[in-house]
Design an enzyme around this catalytic site. Structure first.
Site: not given
Ligand code: NAD
Ligand code: AKB
Length: 333
Positions: A28, A160, A164
């Site tokens: 990802g 979601y 998690k």
């Molecule tokens: P994002 O949506 O920006 O990036 C996720 C990436 O995963 C995308 O580029 C997508 O193409 C890729 N993806 C989706 N399905 C896939 C698959 N089957 N195989 C390979 N790649 C695939 O998400 P992010 O914000 O970078 O989040 C990354 C992680 O951090 C996630 O687990 C998310 O739950 C967690 N997270 C993010 C936030 C936030 O605010 N960004 C907060 C809490 C947790």
């Molecule tokens: C979302 O809003 O889905 C994420 C998270 C808090 O996991 N930024």
């Protein structure tokens, strides 16, 4: 609830918890976090040691910064093949669907978030790899205290959030049964300007900056009084690297999903902080379905366990983050 997509062998003899080192694989990697984490890892370990991967075809990706490959995290064999061939020792598993996208397509959200995590843990078991996999403040449900402690019953009302919680449980299970080293942080909403936010509920806190500079106005999709825990991306990357560099013996039973100290503000407080910096910026609040997800999450989180075990202290508060975001976006324009 576990073992939905891949049958995990119970044969302890097949479990390997071998040496670390080797290359790094990021799944990802083209998302909001991956874009900055890959950059930071390449600075630390050298470009050729960090393999970025995502769903996008290779020909659509800028390869000048380091290796990239197209990799679907549901394809366990492909992950194992790459890790064996490249000598991968650590996986940063970021591929997932975020809350807003996930609630629109719960089946796909379960499949990618739980199935993908099992694929990566299986590959880690076979190839003796360490894993970082993020959890989220979405593990909490409306019954949790609004200042959420590290340990409390986790009853999320979003799919979601359920994925998690399951990710944290799977990490503990693979650690106990297979001796794997799997670490995670319950990230709050992350605010950054290098890549767009990926379909989450906290995306308003990212979109608002772009809108302020480009349009001078933002219609926010949550109520003015919505308060959520948030973190600037520089702090999130620093926390991730710190956790992965920490000696195992300092990490306790929360290692699959640490709360970390961050900051909290209402949507209105954020809009006012931006208006103080951007002349003429106006805003309005037009809540949609994402309000329900935000309402089910805590206002703030207690990060004292992470502080005690690996000394986490954030550097950015609301004002510092607003200035860094506006500076960063202005340079990109
Ligand atoms: P994002 O949506 O920006 O990036 C996720 C990436 O995963 C995308 O580029 C997508 O193409 C890729 N993806 C989706 N399905 C896939 C698959 N089957 N195989 C390979 N790649 C695939 O998400 P992010 O914000 O970078 O989040 C990354 C992680 O951090 C996630 O687990 C998310 O739950 C967690 N997270 C993010 C936030 C936030 O605010 N960004 C907060 C809490 C947790
Ligand atoms: C979302 O809003 O889905 C994420 C998270 C808090 O996991 N930024």
């Amino acid at each position: 609830m576990v073992h939905l997509y891949v049958q995990v062998s119970s044969d302890e003899a097949q479990c390997m918890s071998g040496p670390t080192g080797g290359k790094i694989l990021v799944t990802g990697a083209l998302g909001q976090i991956g874009t900055e984490l890959v950059e930071a890892l390449r600075k630390q370990h050298g470009s050729s040691s960090v393999i970025a991967s995502d769903l996008r075809p290779v020909e659509q990706v800028d390869l000048s910064q380091g290796p990239y490959l197209t990799l679907d995290v549901l394809d366990t064999e492909a992950i194992i093949d790459v890790c064996k061939k490249e000598g991968v020792g650590t996986v940063y598993h970021l591929a997932a669907l975020l809350s807003a996208t996930g609630e629109k397509n719960p089946e796909l959200c379960r499949k990618v978030n739980v199935g993908g995590t099992i694929s990566v843990f299986e590959a880690a078991r076979v190839c003796s790899m360490r894993v970082f996999t993020p959890s989220s403040i979405a593990v909490y449900g409306p019954d949790a205290p609004k200042h959420a402690p590290q340990i409390t019953p986790l009853n999320p009302t979003t799919v979601y959030g359920e994925t998690k919680v399951e990710g944290e449980q799977l990490a503990k299970e693979y650690e106990e049964k297979c001796g794997l080293d799997i670490r995670g942080i319950r990230y709050p909403g992350l605010i950054s300007h290098k890549a767009p936010a990926g379909g989450g509920t906290t995306d308003y806190a990212v979109e608002i900056f772009d809108a302020a500079l480009k349009d001078g106005h933002y219609d926010c999709f949550v109520r003015a009084d919505t308060r959520l825990p948030m973190l600037y991306m520089d702090d999130a990357i620093r926390a991730t690297l710190m956790l992965m560099d920490e000696s195992s013996e300092h990490l306790g039973e929360s290692k699959a999903g640490y709360n970390i100290d961050c900051f909290s503000f209402t949507a209105e407080e954020l809009a006012i902080a931006i208006a103080n910096e951007v002349d003429g910026f106006t805003f309005d609040f037009k809540p949609d379905v994402r309000q329900n997800y935000a309402d089910s999450w805590p206002d703030s989180i207690d990060g004292s366990v992470a502080k005690e075990e690996w000394n986490w202290i954030p550097q950015f508060d609301l004002d510092a983050m607003v200035k860094a975001m506006l500076d960063g976006l202005s340079k990109n324009q």
